[in-house]
Design a protein around this motif. Structure first.
Motif, PDB file in Angstrom:
ATOM      1  N   TRP A   7       0.833  -1.190   0.000  1.00  0.00           N
ATOM      2  CA  TRP A   7       0.000   0.000   0.000  1.00  0.00           C
ATOM      3  C   TRP A   7       0.875   1.251   0.000  1.00  0.00           C
ATOM      4  CZ3 TRP A   7      -4.254   1.908  -1.442  1.00  0.00           C
ATOM      5  CH2 TRP A   7      -4.809   3.048  -0.877  1.00  0.00           C
ATOM      6  N   THR A   8       0.638   2.122  -0.966  1.00  0.00           N
ATOM      7  CA  THR A   8       1.411   3.360  -1.085  1.00  0.00           C
ATOM      8  C   THR A   8       0.550   4.597  -0.879  1.00  0.00           C
ATOM      9  OG1 THR A   8       1.022   3.459  -3.483  1.00  0.00           O
ATOM     10  CG2 THR A   8       2.990   2.265  -2.718  1.00  0.00           C
ATOM     11  N   GLY A   9      -0.727   4.381  -0.589  1.00  0.00           N
ATOM     12  CA  GLY A   9      -1.638   5.511  -0.447  1.00  0.00           C
ATOM     13  C   GLY A   9      -2.494   5.738  -1.677  1.00  0.00           C
ATOM     14  N   GLN A  10      -2.201   5.003  -2.756  1.00  0.00           N
ATOM     15  CA  GLN A  10      -2.989   5.113  -3.984  1.00  0.00           C
ATOM     16  C   GLN A  10      -3.511   3.739  -4.381  1.00  0.00           C
ATOM     17  OE1 GLN A  10      -0.334   6.933  -6.845  1.00  0.00           O
ATOM     18  NE2 GLN A  10      -0.959   9.002  -6.235  1.00  0.00           N
ATOM     19  N   LYS A  11      -4.718   3.711  -4.922  1.00  0.00           N
ATOM     20  CA  LYS A  11      -5.314   2.445  -5.335  1.00  0.00           C
ATOM     21  C   LYS A  11      -4.457   1.769  -6.402  1.00  0.00           C
ATOM     22  CE  LYS A  11     -10.201   3.548  -4.491  1.00  0.00           C
ATOM     23  NZ  LYS A  11     -11.556   3.498  -5.096  1.00  0.00           N
ATOM     24  N   HIS A  12      -4.347   0.442  -6.277  1.00  0.00           N
ATOM     25  CA  HIS A  12      -3.569  -0.291  -7.274  1.00  0.00           C
ATOM     26  C   HIS A  12      -4.446  -0.551  -8.496  1.00  0.00           C
ATOM     27  CE1 HIS A  12      -1.020  -3.298  -9.169  1.00  0.00           C
ATOM     28  NE2 HIS A  12      -0.049  -2.849  -8.394  1.00  0.00           N
ATOM     29  N   PRO A  13      -3.967  -0.179  -9.697  1.00  0.00           N
ATOM     30  CA  PRO A  13      -4.832  -0.236 -10.876  1.00  0.00           C
ATOM     31  C   PRO A  13      -4.852  -1.572 -11.606  1.00  0.00           C
ATOM     32  CG  PRO A  13      -2.763   0.803 -11.447  1.00  0.00           C
ATOM     33  CD  PRO A  13      -2.674   0.472  -9.987  1.00  0.00           C
ATOM     34  N   SER A  14      -3.895  -2.468 -11.310  1.00  0.00           N
ATOM     35  CA  SER A  14      -3.754  -3.646 -12.167  1.00  0.00           C
ATOM     36  C   SER A  14      -3.370  -4.872 -11.344  1.00  0.00           C
ATOM     37  CB  SER A  14      -2.696  -3.374 -13.243  1.00  0.00           C
ATOM     38  OG  SER A  14      -2.624  -4.430 -14.156  1.00  0.00           O
ATOM     39  N   MET A  15      -4.383  -5.566 -10.813  1.00  0.00           N
ATOM     40  CA  MET A  15      -4.142  -6.751  -9.990  1.00  0.00           C
ATOM     41  C   MET A  15      -4.226  -8.053 -10.789  1.00  0.00           C
ATOM     42  SD  MET A  15      -3.580  -5.690  -6.860  1.00  0.00           S
ATOM     43  CE  MET A  15      -3.971  -7.030  -5.740  1.00  0.00           C
ATOM     44  N   MET A  16      -5.028  -8.077 -11.844  1.00  0.00           N
ATOM     45  CA  MET A  16      -5.217  -9.319 -12.595  1.00  0.00           C
ATOM     46  C   MET A  16      -3.920  -9.858 -13.200  1.00  0.00           C
ATOM     47  SD  MET A  16      -8.172 -10.637 -12.258  1.00  0.00           S
ATOM     48  CE  MET A  16      -8.226 -11.840 -13.582  1.00  0.00           C
ATOM     49  N   PRO A  17      -3.066  -9.025 -13.785  1.00  0.00           N
ATOM     50  CA  PRO A  17      -1.801  -9.575 -14.303  1.00  0.00           C
ATOM     51  C   PRO A  17      -0.957 -10.237 -13.218  1.00  0.00           C
ATOM     52  CG  PRO A  17      -2.204  -7.412 -15.237  1.00  0.00           C
ATOM     53  CD  PRO A  17      -3.227  -7.607 -14.164  1.00  0.00           C
ATOM     54  N   LEU A  18      -0.987  -9.693 -12.004  1.00  0.00           N
ATOM     55  CA  LEU A  18      -0.252 -10.303 -10.897  1.00  0.00           C
ATOM     56  C   LEU A  18      -0.848 -11.651 -10.532  1.00  0.00           C
ATOM     57  CD1 LEU A  18       0.075  -7.149  -8.605  1.00  0.00           C
ATOM     58  CD2 LEU A  18       1.837  -8.115 -10.088  1.00  0.00           C
ATOM     59  N   LEU A  19      -2.167 -11.739 -10.574  1.00  0.00           N
ATOM     60  CA  LEU A  19      -2.849 -12.980 -10.235  1.00  0.00           C
ATOM     61  C   LEU A  19      -2.572 -14.070 -11.265  1.00  0.00           C
ATOM     62  CD1 LEU A  19      -5.002 -14.406  -8.394  1.00  0.00           C
ATOM     63  CD2 LEU A  19      -6.708 -13.603 -10.036  1.00  0.00           C
ATOM     64  N   CYS A  20      -2.518 -13.699 -12.531  1.00  0.00           N
ATOM     65  CA  CYS A  20      -2.419 -14.679 -13.620  1.00  0.00           C
ATOM     66  C   CYS A  20      -1.004 -15.188 -13.861  1.00  0.00           C
ATOM     67  CB  CYS A  20      -2.941 -14.069 -14.923  1.00  0.00           C
ATOM     68  SG  CYS A  20      -4.683 -13.614 -14.873  1.00  0.00           S
ATOM     69  N   ARG A  21      -0.014 -14.535 -13.306  1.00  0.00           N
ATOM     70  CA  ARG A  21       1.347 -14.940 -13.648  1.00  0.00           C
ATOM     71  C   ARG A  21       1.684 -16.303 -13.042  1.00  0.00           C
ATOM     72  NH1 ARG A  21       5.085 -10.497 -10.402  1.00  0.00           N
ATOM     73  NH2 ARG A  21       4.634 -11.210  -8.273  1.00  0.00           N
ATOM     74  N   LYS A  22       2.588 -16.989 -13.707  1.00  0.00           N
ATOM     75  CA  LYS A  22       2.941 -18.361 -13.350  1.00  0.00           C
ATOM     76  C   LYS A  22       3.436 -18.463 -11.916  1.00  0.00           C
ATOM     77  CE  LYS A  22       6.027 -22.146 -14.694  1.00  0.00           C
ATOM     78  NZ  LYS A  22       7.078 -22.577 -15.658  1.00  0.00           N
ATOM     79  N   ARG A  23       4.254 -17.501 -11.497  1.00  0.00           N
ATOM     80  CA  ARG A  23       4.838 -17.542 -10.158  1.00  0.00           C
ATOM     81  C   ARG A  23       3.756 -17.528  -9.080  1.00  0.00           C
ATOM     82  NH1 ARG A  23       8.767 -12.740  -7.819  1.00  0.00           N
ATOM     83  NH2 ARG A  23       8.977 -13.520  -5.686  1.00  0.00           N
ATOM     84  N   THR A  24       2.735 -16.711  -9.274  1.00  0.00           N
ATOM     85  CA  THR A  24       1.660 -16.620  -8.283  1.00  0.00           C
ATOM     86  C   THR A  24       0.873 -17.916  -8.206  1.00  0.00           C
ATOM     87  OG1 THR A  24       1.449 -14.243  -8.704  1.00  0.00           O
ATOM     88  CG2 THR A  24      -0.383 -15.327  -7.588  1.00  0.00           C
ATOM     89  N   LEU A  25       0.479 -18.450  -9.357  1.00  0.00           N
ATOM     90  CA  LEU A  25      -0.327 -19.669  -9.367  1.00  0.00           C
ATOM     91  C   LEU A  25       0.473 -20.864  -8.861  1.00  0.00           C
ATOM     92  CD1 LEU A  25      -2.253 -19.200 -12.734  1.00  0.00           C
ATOM     93  CD2 LEU A  25      -3.132 -18.911 -10.408  1.00  0.00           C
ATOM     94  N   GLN A  26       1.773 -20.900  -9.149  1.00  0.00           N
ATOM     95  CA  GLN A  26       2.606 -21.995  -8.654  1.00  0.00           C
ATOM     96  C   GLN A  26       2.701 -21.940  -7.129  1.00  0.00           C
ATOM     97  OE1 GLN A  26       3.979 -24.505 -10.548  1.00  0.00           O
ATOM     98  NE2 GLN A  26       4.555 -25.451  -8.590  1.00  0.00           N
ATOM     99  N   ALA A  27       2.887 -20.739  -6.581  1.00  0.00           N
ATOM    100  CA  ALA A  27       2.941 -20.591  -5.122  1.00  0.00           C
ATOM    101  C   ALA A  27       1.605 -20.973  -4.488  1.00  0.00           C
ATOM    102  CB  ALA A  27       3.311 -19.156  -4.755  1.00  0.00           C
ATOM    103  N   ALA A  28       0.509 -20.603  -5.152  1.00  0.00           N
ATOM    104  CA  ALA A  28      -0.820 -20.959  -4.645  1.00  0.00           C
ATOM    105  C   ALA A  28      -1.006 -22.472  -4.655  1.00  0.00           C
ATOM    106  CB  ALA A  28      -1.892 -20.282  -5.488  1.00  0.00           C
TER     107      ALA A  28
END
Length: 392
Positions: A7-28
């Motif tokens: 959190w930096t004080g501003q809304k994050h505009p792009s969460m879906m690319p982070l969710l879809c990346r291989k590293r995230t799904l592998q960790a999940a």
């Protein structure tokens, strides 16, 4: 690889690319694999999903990226509670669990700063035993009166719109927010689908604990301004110097929960002196000691009893192999106590094993056929013995 956003004080505009990346799904997937668990409505086990996990995760990533992925219904499972009632879990299928875990992975850093010193459940670097120690240390500092309570039907009464609103305060990615909304509004197979104003978040999802902490962050902050709060999920203790302060804390907690659409569980709410002791997270905590509560001791005996049926037909070594993980796990959690209070239950455990291994009804024959030296040679140990080893 970019790190997950904080959190930096501003809304994050792009969460879906982070969710879809291989590293995230592998960790999940690794989280889901470690946790195991029962199949969902499709009957697929964790082991079956793992047989071609690379292909499955690639397809899942593409479906999430294209917006075509939809959660499957949940399977209702009823878990007996110590008081005789049942707690309902909503079990997602394995693929759903991977998505839920991935959402939690990308959400956690963005909301981590909200989880203050009072929050101990599902927070990285914290655990239940630290919450127990905090309550005891507050008593040793003079706060010897506590309000103990639970949030009534917490997961079942969380306001879904309020959950979504809290997420939207820090996220501007509409597709991601719609995905989370679809997940928390998943239907339970065989049950009526709620309307848009329905309450509750599925308990049994890897995502639910994180959403619970986000939901109660404002409550923690409000109560923590006036009182010494210790919260683990929906169990909480407020430490105070006097009985009058503890009664005042009850009013504060009740009002703060009401603002979140929640309430205290009446039968679990009481004001008590720490010299008498409070039951919290399986421990009986007083000002100067913490020991397993009566309920924890009873559950331990029940688990051992279920694994050591008298006149067991399985070989003794196999029985020991089933019993000892339970004994070690239980003792590891209750290692805040010292060995002496566990002497009686340890003697009971040894005699239970002896009764399981012998056909004699006379207790004297148990000792003769299965002396302590023989049990120890088979790898048997007790809570008392394990704690003695730790204290050396």
């Amino acid at each position: 690889m970019k790190p997950l956003p904080k959190w930096t004080g501003q809304k994050h505009p792009s969460m879906m690319p982070l969710l879809c990346r291989k590293r995230t799904l592998q960790a999940a997937w690794e989280q889901v694999r470690r946790n195991g668990g029962a199949p969902g409505v499709d009957g697929e086990t964790v082991e079956e999903f793992g047989e071609n996990v690379g292909e499955r995760l690639f397809g899942l990533s593409e479906a999430l990226r294209l917006g075509t992925w939809q959660p499957k219904p949940l399977r209702r499972v009823w878990i007996p509670k110590p008081d005789g009632r049942k707690r309902g879990l909503a079990i997602p299928c394995v693929e759903n669990r991977v998505v839920h875990a991935a959402i939690a992975i990308v959400l956690y850093p963005l909301f981590e700063d909200m989880f203050g010193e009072a929050c101990f459940a599902y927070v990285q670097g914290k655990n239940a035993k630290e919450a127990v120690v905090r309550v005891q240390r507050q008593a040793q500092k003079g706060k010897t009166w506590v309000l103990e309570t639970d949030v009534a039907a917490f997961f079942d009464t969380m306001d879904r719109k309020r959950v979504e609103s809290k997420l939207a305060e820090r996220i501007a990615d509409g597709s991601f927010l719609r995905l989370v909304a679809a997940v928390i509004r998943s239907e339970v197979l065989g049950e009526t689908i709620g309307d848009e104003d329905a309450e509750g978040v599925p308990q049994g999802s890897p995502l639910s604990p994180l959403l619970a902490n986000i939901y109660l962050a404002d409550f923690d902050r409000e109560v923590g301004k006036r009182w010494e709060l210790t919260r683990f999920a929906d169990d909480l203790v407020v430490s105070c110097a006097t009985r009058e302060e503890a009664e005042g804390a009850r009013t504060t907690v009740e009002a703060a929960l009401k603002r979140e659409g929640l309430s205290m569980k009446a039968e679990k709410t009481r004001v008590v002196s720490m010299w008498e002791g409070v039951d919290f997270l399986g421990y009986r905590i007083t000002t100067w000691k913490a020991v397993p509560s009566a309920k924890s001791m009873k559950r331990f005996r029940e688990k051992i009893r279920d694994l050591t049926l008298k006149h067991e037909t399985r070989p003794p070594l196999e029985v020991v192999g089933r019993v000892m993980p339970v004994v070690r796990g239980w003792t590891n959690y209750f290692d805040l106590t010292w060995p002496a209070p566990l002497w009686e239950v340890s003697i009971w455990q040894l005699n239970r094993l002896r009764a399981c291994f012998t056909k004699h009804q006379w207790r004297g024959m148990w000792q003769k056929e299965w002396p302590l030296s023989r049990l120890l040679a088979m790898g048997v140990n007790t809570p008392w013995g394990l704690l003695k080893e730790k204290s050396r």
